[in-house]
Design an enzyme around this catalytic site. Structure first.
Site, PDB file in Angstrom:
ATOM      1  CG  ASN A 237      -0.208   0.190   2.513  1.00  0.00           C
ATOM      2  OD1 ASN A 237       1.155  -0.170   2.534  1.00  0.00           O
ATOM      3  ND2 ASN A 237      -0.940   0.118   3.736  1.00  0.00           N
ATOM      4  CB  SER A 409      -5.748  11.463   2.454  1.00  0.00           C
ATOM      5  OG  SER A 409      -5.413  10.349   1.640  1.00  0.00           O
ATOM      6  CG  HIS A 426      -0.989   2.956   8.950  1.00  0.00           C
ATOM      7  ND1 HIS A 426      -2.218   2.230   9.117  1.00  0.00           N
ATOM      8  CD2 HIS A 426      -0.256   2.567   8.364  1.00  0.00           C
ATOM      9  CE1 HIS A 426      -1.697   1.157   8.380  1.00  0.00           C
ATOM     10  NE2 HIS A 426      -0.566   1.409   7.848  1.00  0.00           N
TER      11      HIS A 426
END
EC number: 6.5.1.-
Length: 517
Positions: A237, A409, A426
């Site tokens: 990722n 995000s 995270h």
């Protein structure tokens, strides 16, 4: 706050072993009596595999008890465990685990990718200026990242300075010199003052007395040469992404942190690559070497490093290698950011900007009372006290929470919540394992690719590449493993952090382009 739910039930089915204490917290009872708190709203799924895995981790309490009886060090214990909203099954220890111990180190609670983390920088560009240049920018970034364009020149002195002293050491030993010198070539030209600004890198460097574990990398330069390791995105990722500020949730903090609507920012998620794997291997080797004779190795395969004269050399060797890898990871993110800057400048014109924050995910923190906080797939979310004396003392520590590829995000400000050991998630967290993800339909992937731009080593638009069915099948398989539908929705995850008093949203970011290794 926008809720980016794509599909699925409003309230996921809860694992019966978990006890919900309120709308944002769960508890996992266990036979060891170790406090295990999970920060997750009712709309955040927690996979049963992660619950299985954390229960297996708790078996380490039995290991510590046996070791204490043999070595006489009876105070070592797992003190507390916290699971963040993105928790999901890992490889022995769940991703999204915060583990506090007393008197013992557990290398596997950090894992292979030491100091995997996020770097976020602002730019002086706007989305309206960048969006029309995306085709050219994609070609430029493919060259920089995958076709030999990065040209990161490093000497052995610079490499050792990075491993032992972190980014400040590298920049002190390796600032570009006169035009035409190797350091002034390639992406070094994107260097600017403030790249290692105090207070903007969480733990500017990890102490390391030596870099002996990585002499092969240090001396591979043979003088100054272009490095083949640093500046790699990595797999899984990890990414480098161009984004823009699409919403502001805290105007005062956003202004103070340098954010404005429509502003382009760059975000990097990467770690220590092969050096982290080596550091973890050193930790496991040293832990096994220090293991008392006649004591069976743990059934859960988690091998702690206990205090004591016998284990002290093992502890020192691991902590030095760990520090080296952690410092390398910060340097790796720095060079990835330089590559993004260089691409933007070449296609969109010169730009200014500054580092907002560089935050670690996989790291450990030692305290004077023998406490050790291990974070694996979790990020620090300190509040006023933790940020005291730095640029974020009035706000709390920046918390960078990326969404899945193509999703929003968030940048948040930490509140130092002791219930999470001042930690946050995270990212969104996986909800579909990689093996199952590759079985998703090609139509879903095609629909995603029509809406979003992904830069990979392979240019899928090249007719010569498109004719290679085997190559295209492998490329599509890799993308499916990181596609949006294999991750949790970012909205409920961020809402859980906010409602639970872990971190508050400052700005929301939308992606323009993602670079994937």
């Amino acid at each position: 706050m926008a809720n980016h739910r794509r599909h699925g039930p409003a309230v996921p089915q809860q694992d019966p072993r978990l006890v919900r204490t309120d709308d944002d917290w769960l508890h996992l009872p266990n036979r060891w009596g170790i406090p295990v708190d999970i920060c997750a709203g009712t709309d955040v799924p927690i996979e049963s595999g992660a619950v299985d895995e954390i229960l297996t981790v708790l078996e380490t309490a039995d290991t510590l008890e046996r070791l204490g009886a043999v070595t006489g060090h009876t105070g070592a214990e797992i003190d507390r465990v916290v699971l963040t909203p993105d928790v999901h099954k890992g490889a022995g220890i769940p991703i999204g685990t915060v583990l506090q111990t007393r008197g013992v180190l557990i290398p596997q609670a950090v894992g292979n990718d030491v100091n995997c983390g996020m770097r976020l920088e602002t730019t002086s560009l706007t989305v309206d200026r960048v969006r029309p240049r995306l085709d050219a920018l994609e070609r430029r970034l493919r060259h920089l990242f995958f076709e030999g364009g990065r040209r990161i020149a490093l000497s052995g002195v610079q490499r050792e300075a990075l491993l032992r002293e972190g980014l400040p050491g590298l920049l002190g030993a390796g600032a570009p010199s006169a035009p035409g010198a190797p350091q002034a070539d390639g992406v070094w030209r994107a260097l600017r003052p403030g790249d290692a600004a105090p207070g903007r890198i969480h733990g500017a460097h990890c102490p390391a007395a030596t870099a002996d574990a990585f002499r092969d990398w240090i001396h591979s330069a043979g003088g100054t040469s272009y490095d083949s390791v640093i500046g790699s995105v990595g797999g899984g990722n990890h990414f480098a992404e161009l984004q823009y500020v699409s919403a502001v949730h805290d105007r005062q903090a956003a202004y103070a942190w340098g954010f404005g609507l429509g502003q382009v920012v760059l975000m990097v998620h990467s770690g220590s690559l092969s050096l982290g794997q080596r550091a973890n291997a050193v930790g496991l080797e040293r832990a096994r070497a220090a293991w008392p004779g006649g004591v069976p190795l743990p059934g859960n395969r988690i091998i702690p490093i206990m205090p004591g004269e016998r284990s002290e050399p093992a502890r020192r060797r691991y902590l030095d290698a760990f520090g080296n890898a952690a410092n390398f990871a910060v340097g790796n993110r720095f060079f990835l950011a330089l590559m993004m800057r260089a691409g933007l400048a070449a296609e969109c014109g010169e730009l200014d900007g500054e580092l907002v924050y560089d935050a670690p995910h996989n790291l450990l923190w030692r305290y004077g009372d023998e406490r050790v906080v291990h974070r694996k797939g979790a990020t620090p979310a300190g509040g006023y006290a933790e940020a005291e004396g730095g640029p974020y003392a009035m706000w709390g520590e920046p918390v960078i929470v990326p969404g899945s590829m193509g999703a929003a995000s968030y940048v948040m400000r930490g509140r130092g919540n002791p219930r999470t050991l001042a930690s946050a998630c995270h990212g969104a967290g996986r909800r579909v394992r990689r093996g199952a993800a590759v079985r998703a339909s090609d139509a879903a992937l095609d629909a995603f690719l029509r809406e979003f731009r992904v830069v990979t080593p392979l240019d899928h638009r090249d007719p010569a590449v498109a004719r290679r069915s085997d190559v295209m099948a492998a490329w599509r398989r890799d993308l499916k493993q990181e596609a949006p539908w294999v991750y949790k929705d970012i909205g409920p995850v961020v809402s859980s952090l906010s409602r639970a008093g872990v971190a508050d949203p400052v700005v929301e970011l939308r992606p323009l382009l993602t670079v994937k290794g």
